[in-house]
Scaffold this active site. Sequence first.
Site, PDB file in Angstrom:
ATOM      1  N   ALA A 170       1.001  -1.164  -0.071  1.00 27.42           N
ATOM      2  CA  ALA A 170       0.095   0.211   0.022  1.00 27.42           C
ATOM      3  C   ALA A 170       0.833   1.372   0.135  1.00 27.42           C
ATOM      4  O   ALA A 170       0.519   2.339  -0.558  1.00 27.42           O
ATOM      5  CB  ALA A 170      -0.934   0.041   1.197  1.00 27.42           C
ATOM      6  N   ARG A 211       1.204   4.954  -2.093  1.00 29.06           N
ATOM      7  CA  ARG A 211       0.856   6.189  -1.208  1.00 29.06           C
ATOM      8  C   ARG A 211      -0.376   5.819  -0.927  1.00 29.06           C
ATOM      9  O   ARG A 211      -1.467   6.812  -0.758  1.00 29.06           O
ATOM     10  CB  ARG A 211       1.373   7.450  -2.146  1.00 29.06           C
ATOM     11  CG  ARG A 211       2.807   7.598  -2.481  1.00 29.06           C
ATOM     12  CD  ARG A 211       2.965   8.136  -3.685  1.00 29.06           C
ATOM     13  NE  ARG A 211       4.246   8.360  -3.788  1.00 29.06           N
ATOM     14  CZ  ARG A 211       5.298   7.500  -4.485  1.00 29.06           C
ATOM     15  NH1 ARG A 211       4.698   6.370  -4.856  1.00 29.06           N
ATOM     16  NH2 ARG A 211       6.369   7.815  -4.650  1.00 29.06           N
ATOM     17  N   CYS A 212      -1.103   4.814  -0.518  1.00 27.52           N
ATOM     18  CA  CYS A 212      -2.411   4.579   0.221  1.00 27.52           C
ATOM     19  C   CYS A 212      -2.365   4.706   1.688  1.00 27.52           C
ATOM     20  O   CYS A 212      -2.263   3.438   2.066  1.00 27.52           O
ATOM     21  CB  CYS A 212      -3.017   3.422  -0.653  1.00 27.52           C
ATOM     22  SG  CYS A 212      -4.753   3.308  -0.134  1.00 27.52           S
ATOM     23  N   SER A 213      -2.374   5.856   2.174  1.00 28.79           N
ATOM     24  CA  SER A 213      -2.397   5.767   3.727  1.00 28.79           C
ATOM     25  C   SER A 213      -3.450   5.057   4.414  1.00 28.79           C
ATOM     26  O   SER A 213      -3.385   4.762   5.299  1.00 28.79           O
ATOM     27  CB  SER A 213      -2.304   7.255   4.152  1.00 28.79           C
ATOM     28  OG  SER A 213      -1.078   7.674   4.110  1.00 28.79           O
TER      29      SER A 213
END
Length: 297
Positions: A79, A83-85
């Site tokens: 993830a 850059r999928c926080s």
Amino acid sequence: ARGPSTFIPLGEIPQEGGERSLHQLLGAFVSAGRVDHVAMVMGLHPQYLSSFWKTQYLLLRMDGPLPYHKRHYIAIMAAARHRCSYLVGLHMGEFLQVGGNPVWLQGLHCAPKKLRNLNEINKLLAHRPWLITKEHIEALLKPGEDSWSLAELVQALVLLTHYHSLASFVFGCGIKPEEDQDVENSCWAPSPHSDSSPASDDTMRGYGGTDAMQELEMLMERMKLLQENQLEEAGVTQEEMATRFELEKTESLLAPSSDTLDPSLQSNIRLFLEDPEFGYKDFTRRGEQAPPTFRAQ
């Protein structure tokens, strides 16, 4: 907007009363102990939600060669690459719940070398999978203290690709952070600013690269080069020129510059991301030899 999605009105999300959707959500709750925002949005398509949760359960909770905490750590690594926080934060919590070492969450450098060795194939799978060769697999399977077994590696690669794809779903559906997630360390999909919230200069320069003026200058420079090349080449049609220009324009939007990328990263992403400049690049370009591909049955 209230609800689990920035893009979908709360009234359209399955609520109590819709029997089939509610049944799927209850199944998700039983298997995971909670109904997260991804499940709530997927509840719009109950059959898909059912297949998704069966896959999730199989990957994360069923017997397999990888311990549970390592599965969640691999999900974090995947993830972070996109850059999928939202997913990073979600699986940081899951990692701790299944007994993961909190020290590992201080950054990728604190994880065991065996997991860090996945970094190279993780970034290739995320951005340029056609560059993967048999040597990448051999390096991970090579006998040694930090080597992977074939069964472990298969599960790890499936987890990486699964969460690369799920990150796209999260961004595409505008999934918002859970109420118990740290908002400061959560990242929503990049979205246009609203009329009620004018964009500042920092916002205009933010996600994905240079500011508008620099972007325009880069495009003009590339157009100039294309026009010069057209004069040197015989038989180049206007249609081909237009196609080339569109390709250059698309690439300029897909490839953020390295000097502005790091400041825009959320803190919980930066911890698990090495070589942040590495990103998507077109598989083939006119006049260039296509890279070799690795085909596996």
